[in-house]
Every structure is written in C-alpha cells, then in structure tokens.
Scaffold this motif. Structure first.
Motif, mmCIF file in Angstrom:
data_model
loop_
_atom_site.group_PDB
_atom_site.id
_atom_site.type_symbol
_atom_site.label_atom_id
_atom_site.label_comp_id
_atom_site.label_asym_id
_atom_site.label_seq_id
_atom_site.Cartn_x
_atom_site.Cartn_y
_atom_site.Cartn_z
ATOM 1 N N LEU A 260 38.693 38.558 50.098
ATOM 2 C CA LEU A 260 38.843 37.385 49.145
ATOM 3 C C LEU A 260 40.468 37.667 48.382
ATOM 4 C CD1 LEU A 260 35.098 37.422 47.656
ATOM 5 C CD2 LEU A 260 36.039 35.530 49.237
ATOM 6 N N LEU A 261 40.818 36.336 48.356
ATOM 7 C CA LEU A 261 42.114 36.226 47.892
ATOM 8 C C LEU A 261 41.987 36.471 46.240
ATOM 9 C CD1 LEU A 261 45.275 35.759 47.650
ATOM 10 C CD2 LEU A 261 44.703 33.335 48.432
ATOM 11 N N GLU A 262 40.987 35.797 45.656
ATOM 12 C CA GLU A 262 40.507 35.966 44.070
ATOM 13 C C GLU A 262 39.050 35.435 44.121
ATOM 14 O OE1 GLU A 262 39.581 32.883 42.425
ATOM 15 O OE2 GLU A 262 39.506 31.779 44.096
ATOM 16 N N TRP A 263 38.287 36.142 43.372
ATOM 17 C CA TRP A 263 37.137 35.612 43.068
ATOM 18 C C TRP A 263 36.608 35.708 41.337
ATOM 19 C CZ3 TRP A 263 33.625 39.234 40.934
ATOM 20 C CH2 TRP A 263 34.247 40.419 40.861
ATOM 21 N N ALA A 264 35.471 34.923 41.263
ATOM 22 C CA ALA A 264 35.261 34.871 39.736
ATOM 23 C C ALA A 264 33.847 34.983 39.813
ATOM 24 C CB ALA A 264 35.868 34.131 39.030
ATOM 25 N N GLU A 265 33.033 35.148 38.581
ATOM 26 C CA GLU A 265 31.875 34.889 38.366
ATOM 27 C C GLU A 265 31.449 33.835 37.424
ATOM 28 O OE1 GLU A 265 29.289 38.237 37.905
ATOM 29 O OE2 GLU A 265 27.412 37.143 38.459
ATOM 30 N N TYR A 266 30.717 32.823 37.687
ATOM 31 C CA TYR A 266 30.661 31.776 36.408
ATOM 32 C C TYR A 266 28.942 31.489 36.269
ATOM 33 C CZ TYR A 266 35.533 30.565 36.923
ATOM 34 O OH TYR A 266 36.689 30.642 36.963
ATOM 35 N N VAL A 267 28.682 31.547 35.323
ATOM 36 C CA VAL A 267 27.223 31.252 35.207
ATOM 37 C C VAL A 267 26.152 31.853 35.898
ATOM 38 C CG1 VAL A 267 26.000 29.170 34.101
ATOM 39 C CG2 VAL A 267 28.215 28.915 34.738
ATOM 40 N N GLY A 268 26.510 33.048 36.283
ATOM 41 C CA GLY A 268 25.601 33.831 37.054
ATOM 42 C C GLY A 268 25.873 33.519 38.925
ATOM 43 N N ASN A 269 27.001 32.883 38.936
ATOM 44 C CA ASN A 269 27.381 32.507 40.570
ATOM 45 C C ASN A 269 28.892 33.147 40.752
ATOM 46 O OD1 ASN A 269 25.007 31.391 41.648
ATOM 47 N ND2 ASN A 269 25.402 29.849 40.375
ATOM 48 N N TYR A 270 28.791 33.672 42.066
ATOM 49 C CA TYR A 270 30.052 33.974 42.364
ATOM 50 C C TYR A 270 31.073 32.896 43.281
ATOM 51 C CZ TYR A 270 29.189 39.105 42.255
ATOM 52 O OH TYR A 270 28.721 40.336 41.865
ATOM 53 N N TYR A 271 32.192 32.795 42.949
ATOM 54 C CA TYR A 271 32.918 31.725 43.588
ATOM 55 C C TYR A 271 34.386 32.515 44.167
ATOM 56 C CZ TYR A 271 30.226 28.049 41.292
ATOM 57 O OH TYR A 271 29.553 27.340 40.722
ATOM 58 N N GLY A 272 34.751 32.261 45.345
ATOM 59 C CA GLY A 272 35.964 33.152 45.757
ATOM 60 C C GLY A 272 36.610 32.328 47.009
ATOM 61 N N THR A 273 37.984 32.646 47.293
ATOM 62 C CA THR A 273 38.895 32.253 48.177
ATOM 63 C C THR A 273 39.039 33.194 49.287
ATOM 64 O OG1 THR A 273 40.142 31.004 46.411
ATOM 65 C CG2 THR A 273 41.208 31.042 48.738
ATOM 66 N N PRO A 274 38.338 32.692 50.523
ATOM 67 C CA PRO A 274 38.517 33.639 51.837
ATOM 68 C C PRO A 274 39.955 33.794 52.110
ATOM 69 C CG PRO A 274 36.960 31.820 52.106
ATOM 70 C CD PRO A 274 37.738 31.608 50.865
ATOM 71 N N ILE A 275 40.611 34.898 52.325
ATOM 72 C CA ILE A 275 42.121 35.141 52.396
ATOM 73 C C ILE A 275 42.347 34.879 53.845
ATOM 74 C CG2 ILE A 275 42.002 37.702 53.384
ATOM 75 C CD1 ILE A 275 44.148 38.045 50.971
ATOM 76 N N ASP A 276 41.636 35.074 54.834
ATOM 77 C CA ASP A 276 41.944 34.837 56.295
ATOM 78 C C ASP A 276 42.466 33.452 56.644
ATOM 79 O OD1 ASP A 276 39.349 33.989 56.076
ATOM 80 O OD2 ASP A 276 38.570 35.280 57.718
ATOM 81 N N TYR A 277 41.778 32.325 55.951
ATOM 82 C CA TYR A 277 41.950 31.152 56.397
ATOM 83 C C TYR A 277 43.122 30.786 55.781
ATOM 84 C CZ TYR A 277 42.093 26.006 55.933
ATOM 85 O OH TYR A 277 42.634 24.691 56.437
ATOM 86 N N VAL A 278 43.638 31.258 54.416
ATOM 87 C CA VAL A 278 44.926 31.045 53.818
ATOM 88 C C VAL A 278 46.166 31.569 54.646
ATOM 89 C CG1 VAL A 278 46.284 31.440 51.770
ATOM 90 C CG2 VAL A 278 43.734 30.761 51.684
ATOM 91 N N GLU A 279 45.922 32.856 54.954
ATOM 92 C CA GLU A 279 46.982 33.417 55.663
ATOM 93 C C GLU A 279 47.286 32.912 56.839
ATOM 94 O OE1 GLU A 279 48.914 35.768 54.898
ATOM 95 O OE2 GLU A 279 48.285 37.002 53.470
ATOM 96 N N LYS A 280 46.197 32.704 57.967
ATOM 97 C CA LYS A 280 46.299 32.308 59.066
ATOM 98 C C LYS A 280 47.030 30.771 59.045
ATOM 99 C CE LYS A 280 43.090 30.309 62.757
ATOM 100 N NZ LYS A 280 42.965 29.065 61.824
ATOM 101 N N THR A 281 46.628 30.163 58.022
ATOM 102 C CA THR A 281 47.206 28.512 58.220
ATOM 103 C C THR A 281 48.509 28.513 57.681
ATOM 104 O OG1 THR A 281 44.883 27.964 57.476
ATOM 105 C CG2 THR A 281 46.668 26.210 57.301
ATOM 106 N N LEU A 282 48.948 29.256 56.556
ATOM 107 C CA LEU A 282 50.325 29.495 56.339
ATOM 108 C C LEU A 282 51.194 30.005 57.199
ATOM 109 C CD1 LEU A 282 49.965 31.060 52.477
ATOM 110 C CD2 LEU A 282 50.445 28.669 53.183
ATOM 111 N N ALA A 283 50.942 31.077 57.893
ATOM 112 C CA ALA A 283 51.543 31.469 59.278
ATOM 113 C C ALA A 283 51.867 30.453 60.281
ATOM 114 C CB ALA A 283 50.768 32.643 59.829
#
Lengths: 205, 205
Positions: free
Chosen positions: A72-95
C-alpha cells in the motif's frame, strides 16, 4: 527510448467537501485521460458499488497482509474500517507514461507526499472563500458568532492547504472538474517537463 | 481591501512559429478573459490593420520620445521599425486585477522578465518535437543532412526555452489556445495565490 513517466495527481481536502462527487464527475467526462487508482477498503459495499470500480473490497485479514507486505502506498483507518491505495497499480500505470489520479483523505495525502514528492497535490476547498468574502464585505446581517466560526474554519483550511500545489474551490462540481483538467494540461506544458522530453530525444543531458 | 493583482502572461517564441495567429485565435474565443496589450510600432499599417486594435501606429519621433520618457515596458527594432509595449496600460490593467496578455519577440520577453519576474512566460514552439520524434523513431527515409538540421534547430529551441515557465507546441492553433487557457486557469489555482487571497481576507500575514 525510455518512456516519459506519467503524472501522479493527488486530490484531497477536508471531509464533506465533495471529493467523491468531483472525482465521479471528472471520470464521467469523455475528455479526461486520467487513470483512476481504485482504493482498497474493508468496509462493506454500499448499494450500487462495484468491486474493482468503486473499491476493492477486502477482509481485515487481507488488508493487514497488504500492510505487512508493503503493498500500500498509503493507508488509514476511519470509523473502524481500513482504506488504502495499492502501490502496484500506481507504479505500473505511471511507468507506462499514463497519469494516475488518487482521491484520498488528508492524512493519506501527506503520506503520498513523502513517498512521491514529485506528485501534484490538489486541495479541494469548500466555496467558503467566496462565501466568506460576501460576509465580510456584505451587508453584515449575519450573527457575530457565525462570522467568527467561518473565519476560524477558513484559517484552518489555510493551514491545511499549505502542503498542496493547487487549491481548487468546489463552488460548482463542473467548474472544479474544469480547473482540475486545466491543472493537468498546464503541468504537461511546464518547461522542465517539455525540456526533459527534448533532451531525451536529442540524447543530451 | 487591496485588490488582487492580475497575472501578466507573456507569449513569445522563435520568429515564424505563428505567435500572431495563436494570439488572434485566442482573442476570438468568447471564453477567454485576458486583456491584450496592444503594441506600439513605427511600421506602416498593413491592409485591414486598425489603430488601437492591432497596433498603435506612431512616428519615429513619437516612439523615441516614449523611449526617453520610460513609457515602454520593452521595445526593440526590427528591419528598420520600432516595436514596443506601452507600460501604462499593463500597469493599470494589472492593478485592476485583470490578466494582461503580451505577444512579443524573444528579446523583448527577456526584458520583461527582468522588469516583471513574477510574470508567466510561455514559449510557443514549432511542432518540431513531434516531427523530430517521427524522424528519429520513423522509417529513416529522410536525408542525413535534413535530420541533422532538425536536430540542430531543436537544440537551439531547447536553449531558448530555458527562460520560460511553460512550453506550448503550436501543432494546431486551437490546441495551442486550449493549452494557454489551461495554463492561465491553473496559475489562478496555485496554492500561493489562493493562500494570498485567504490571508488578505482574513487579515493575517
């Protein structure tokens, strides 16, 4: 020839400002060539939400495994749930030279800033500035308390936006989309970026 | 409350790149809110040119008096004629919070850069980059000399554009206008500028 990397565009802002609405409106436009990075979450899908389109829905165990494996590029917990950004999609698409768009919470944006200082950070702001202006220069029919609350909120926003490159006021969703589109177009015209392209092609440093 | 100053946008580029055509197309659009700073010149009006619209037409004596009285932001002599930018229109319009657009020659742009370092400098480039790319990665049917000439021209452009903030390729006039419009919109969203507005309104430093 080495590919030009795409731009990473991070849109964030105070909760309730309408980030999701602006993001949806942006991606419903045929003239937008951004790639949306779908977040992963442990919260239950809401009515109409589609796996892989709105979110990747995962269990807490799966999410915690992603954290441990640095997926995960970043993640956080809100109101008992996790939210995050998968790093592989970001890296692959930018490349591949494509621009990636993230819509995330403020604390997540600050983590991306540390990992990708070259990304573009857009702060989506409530139309408070325009409203505030009306109050201050206006007829003064509002209560003193209300005006003070608005001033305090504006000062807080001012501090928050310090870490961003651009501020887009969400006075109207379509106008906000238009500004975000303009920012991406303009950034592709920045001399440093165009000069890089020339240099790569000419084979000079 | 002190007015926000407008932006000074300077478009320049190599001669023959189509600066005049792009400028005219830009100002024929109803969605452009820029104010064009009309240049003053000693050359004779061409067919259809209108005093105060295309140029202010003046005698050499009048022009030289403007130089002596520091009434020009920049001026230059080409093929026996003077061309310059009257400073009073620029100053007055910026002070009213309006954006001013200049279309000038490269040497003039460098003078404006010294007088107005906060201005936006846009380099209008021939579509040589795209063409060059085709030649280099293309089928190689062009003569070696032609390719070398293009490489040399591209290197010269690369050096010239160093003093600019943005590079807009003039591959299609309407696309070039679209990019210039996007640059102006984006610059108005820059955090420093928006934060300034907030601070002025909140009365903080």
């Amino acid at each position: 020839m080495k590919n030009e990397r795409g731009l990473l565009i991070v849109m964030s802002g105070p909760s309730g400002v309408g980030k999701g609405t602006v993001r949806k409106a942006l991606f419903s436009r045929p003239d937008i060539k951004l790639h949306y990075s779908v977040s992963v979450t442990t919260r239950k899908p809401r009515e109409g939400e589609v796996e892989g389109v709105d979110y990747f829905f995962r269990t807490r165990e799966q999410f915690e495994q992603m954290i441990r494996e640095n997926k995960l590029l970043e993640w956080a917990e809100y109101v008992g749930n996790y939210y995050g950004t998968p790093i592989d999609y970001v890296e692959k698409t930018l490349a591949e030279g494509k621009d990636v768009f993230l819509e995330i919470e403020v604390q997540g944006a600050m983590k991306v800033r540390r990992a990708f200082p070259e990304a573009l950070f857009i702060f989506l702001a409530p139309p408070s500035l325009t409203e505030l202006e009306k109050r201050i220069i206006g007829r003064g029919t509002e209560s003193k308390e209300l005006i003070e609350n608005r001033l305090r909120a504006a000062k807080e926003e001012l501090e928050m936006m310090d870490a961003y490159d651009y501020v887009v006021e969400n006075d109207e969703v379509e106008l906000a989309c238009e500004r975000i589109k303009a920012i991406v177009t303009a950034e592709h015209c920045r001399r440093e970026r165009v000069a890089e392209r020339y240099k790569r092609m000419l084979g000079v440093e």
